[in-house]
Design a protein around this motif. Structure first.
Motif, PDB file in Angstrom:
ATOM      1  N   THR A  76       0.923  -1.204   0.116  1.00 56.49           N
ATOM      2  CA  THR A  76      -0.068  -0.138  -0.011  1.00 56.49           C
ATOM      3  C   THR A  76       0.664   1.361   0.016  1.00 56.49           C
ATOM      4  O   THR A  76       0.380   2.220  -0.160  1.00 56.49           O
ATOM      5  CB  THR A  76      -0.967   0.023   1.443  1.00 56.49           C
ATOM      6  OG1 THR A  76      -0.058   0.100   2.339  1.00 56.49           O
ATOM      7  CG2 THR A  76      -1.815  -1.139   1.136  1.00 56.49           C
ATOM      8  N   SER A  77       2.215   1.196   0.138  1.00 55.02           N
ATOM      9  CA  SER A  77       3.004   2.291   0.211  1.00 55.02           C
ATOM     10  C   SER A  77       2.742   3.238   1.550  1.00 55.02           C
ATOM     11  O   SER A  77       2.857   4.456   1.335  1.00 55.02           O
ATOM     12  CB  SER A  77       3.357   2.902  -1.034  1.00 55.02           C
ATOM     13  OG  SER A  77       3.779   1.951  -2.175  1.00 55.02           O
ATOM     14  N   LYS A  78       2.266   2.709   2.251  1.00 53.03           N
ATOM     15  CA  LYS A  78       1.925   3.436   3.671  1.00 53.03           C
ATOM     16  C   LYS A  78       2.367   2.730   4.889  1.00 53.03           C
ATOM     17  O   LYS A  78       2.670   1.548   4.911  1.00 53.03           O
ATOM     18  CB  LYS A  78       0.329   3.706   3.588  1.00 53.03           C
ATOM     19  CG  LYS A  78      -0.019   4.454   2.662  1.00 53.03           C
ATOM     20  CD  LYS A  78      -1.779   4.726   2.793  1.00 53.03           C
ATOM     21  CE  LYS A  78      -2.100   5.372   1.641  1.00 53.03           C
ATOM     22  NZ  LYS A  78      -3.741   5.498   1.820  1.00 53.03           N
ATOM     23  N   SER A  98      -4.555  -3.911   7.174  1.00 49.89           N
ATOM     24  CA  SER A  98      -5.269  -3.444   6.048  1.00 49.89           C
ATOM     25  C   SER A  98      -5.737  -4.586   5.190  1.00 49.89           C
ATOM     26  O   SER A  98      -6.584  -4.828   4.430  1.00 49.89           O
ATOM     27  CB  SER A  98      -4.577  -2.348   5.418  1.00 49.89           C
ATOM     28  OG  SER A  98      -3.274  -2.793   4.922  1.00 49.89           O
ATOM     29  N   ASN A  99      -4.448  -5.646   4.644  1.00 49.77           N
ATOM     30  CA  ASN A  99      -4.677  -6.365   3.782  1.00 49.77           C
ATOM     31  C   ASN A  99      -4.583  -7.807   4.063  1.00 49.77           C
ATOM     32  O   ASN A  99      -4.668  -8.651   3.556  1.00 49.77           O
ATOM     33  CB  ASN A  99      -3.935  -6.020   2.597  1.00 49.77           C
ATOM     34  CG  ASN A  99      -2.603  -5.891   2.814  1.00 49.77           C
ATOM     35  OD1 ASN A  99      -2.009  -6.328   3.783  1.00 49.77           O
ATOM     36  ND2 ASN A  99      -1.454  -5.518   1.695  1.00 49.77           N
ATOM     37  N   GLY A 100      -4.182  -8.220   5.179  1.00 53.61           N
ATOM     38  CA  GLY A 100      -4.166  -9.543   5.781  1.00 53.61           C
ATOM     39  C   GLY A 100      -2.872 -10.305   5.589  1.00 53.61           C
ATOM     40  O   GLY A 100      -2.546 -11.228   5.638  1.00 53.61           O
ATOM     41  N   GLU A 101      -1.908  -9.456   4.780  1.00 51.04           N
ATOM     42  CA  GLU A 101      -0.530  -9.867   4.278  1.00 51.04           C
ATOM     43  C   GLU A 101       0.401 -10.293   5.549  1.00 51.04           C
ATOM     44  O   GLU A 101       0.388  -9.387   6.518  1.00 51.04           O
ATOM     45  CB  GLU A 101       0.202  -9.038   3.132  1.00 51.04           C
ATOM     46  CG  GLU A 101       1.040  -9.341   2.525  1.00 51.04           C
ATOM     47  CD  GLU A 101       1.555  -8.310   1.543  1.00 51.04           C
ATOM     48  OE1 GLU A 101       2.981  -8.164   1.676  1.00 51.04           O
ATOM     49  OE2 GLU A 101       0.902  -7.931   0.665  1.00 51.04           O
ATOM     50  N   VAL A 102       0.958 -11.425   5.294  1.00 49.82           N
ATOM     51  CA  VAL A 102       1.962 -11.835   6.363  1.00 49.82           C
ATOM     52  C   VAL A 102       3.227 -11.104   6.298  1.00 49.82           C
ATOM     53  O   VAL A 102       3.991 -10.901   5.253  1.00 49.82           O
ATOM     54  CB  VAL A 102       2.157 -13.447   6.460  1.00 49.82           C
ATOM     55  CG1 VAL A 102       2.890 -13.663   7.515  1.00 49.82           C
ATOM     56  CG2 VAL A 102       0.916 -14.252   6.733  1.00 49.82           C
TER      57      VAL A 102
END
Length: 105
Positions: A76-78, A98-102
């Motif tokens: 997300t670059s944030k 925000s996106n659930g990424e590990v």
């Protein structure tokens, strides 16, 4: 499990360096962290020939409170909030809210 670890890329969200990004160089036991090129203070160093220290004005990174930084999410670059989740194999890993990424592999 710590939400921010040594080597993580973080974004400063409060203070004089708000918006700056850098890698965590050190995490102290009390939770404070040192981020490279962030919260830099100038110190007037007195020369000490016995210790081989040259005098002059040196710049040094000072510790930050962990509440003033967020982990940087490259997708997300944030800056992003971090949660902890247990995987099916029993490992605890950090993930972006925000996106659930590990975060941890």
């Amino acid at each position: 499990m710590q939400r921010i670890k040594q080597g993580d890329e973080v974004v400063v969200i409060a203070g004089k360096d708000k918006g700056r990004r850098g890698n965590v160089m050190k995490v102290f036991p009390d939770g404070k962290l040192v981020v490279e090129n962030v919260n830099v203070a100038r110190k007037h160093q007195k020369p000490n020939p016995q210790a081989g220290v040259a005098g002059g004005i040196i710049e040094k990174e000072k510790p930050l409170e962990p509440s003033n930084v967020m982990l940087y999410n490259p997708t997300t670059s944030k800056g992003d909030r971090v949660g902890v989740r247990k995987l099916s194999d029993g490992r605890k890993v950090r993930f972006f809210k925000s996106n659930g990424e590990v975060v941890d592999r």
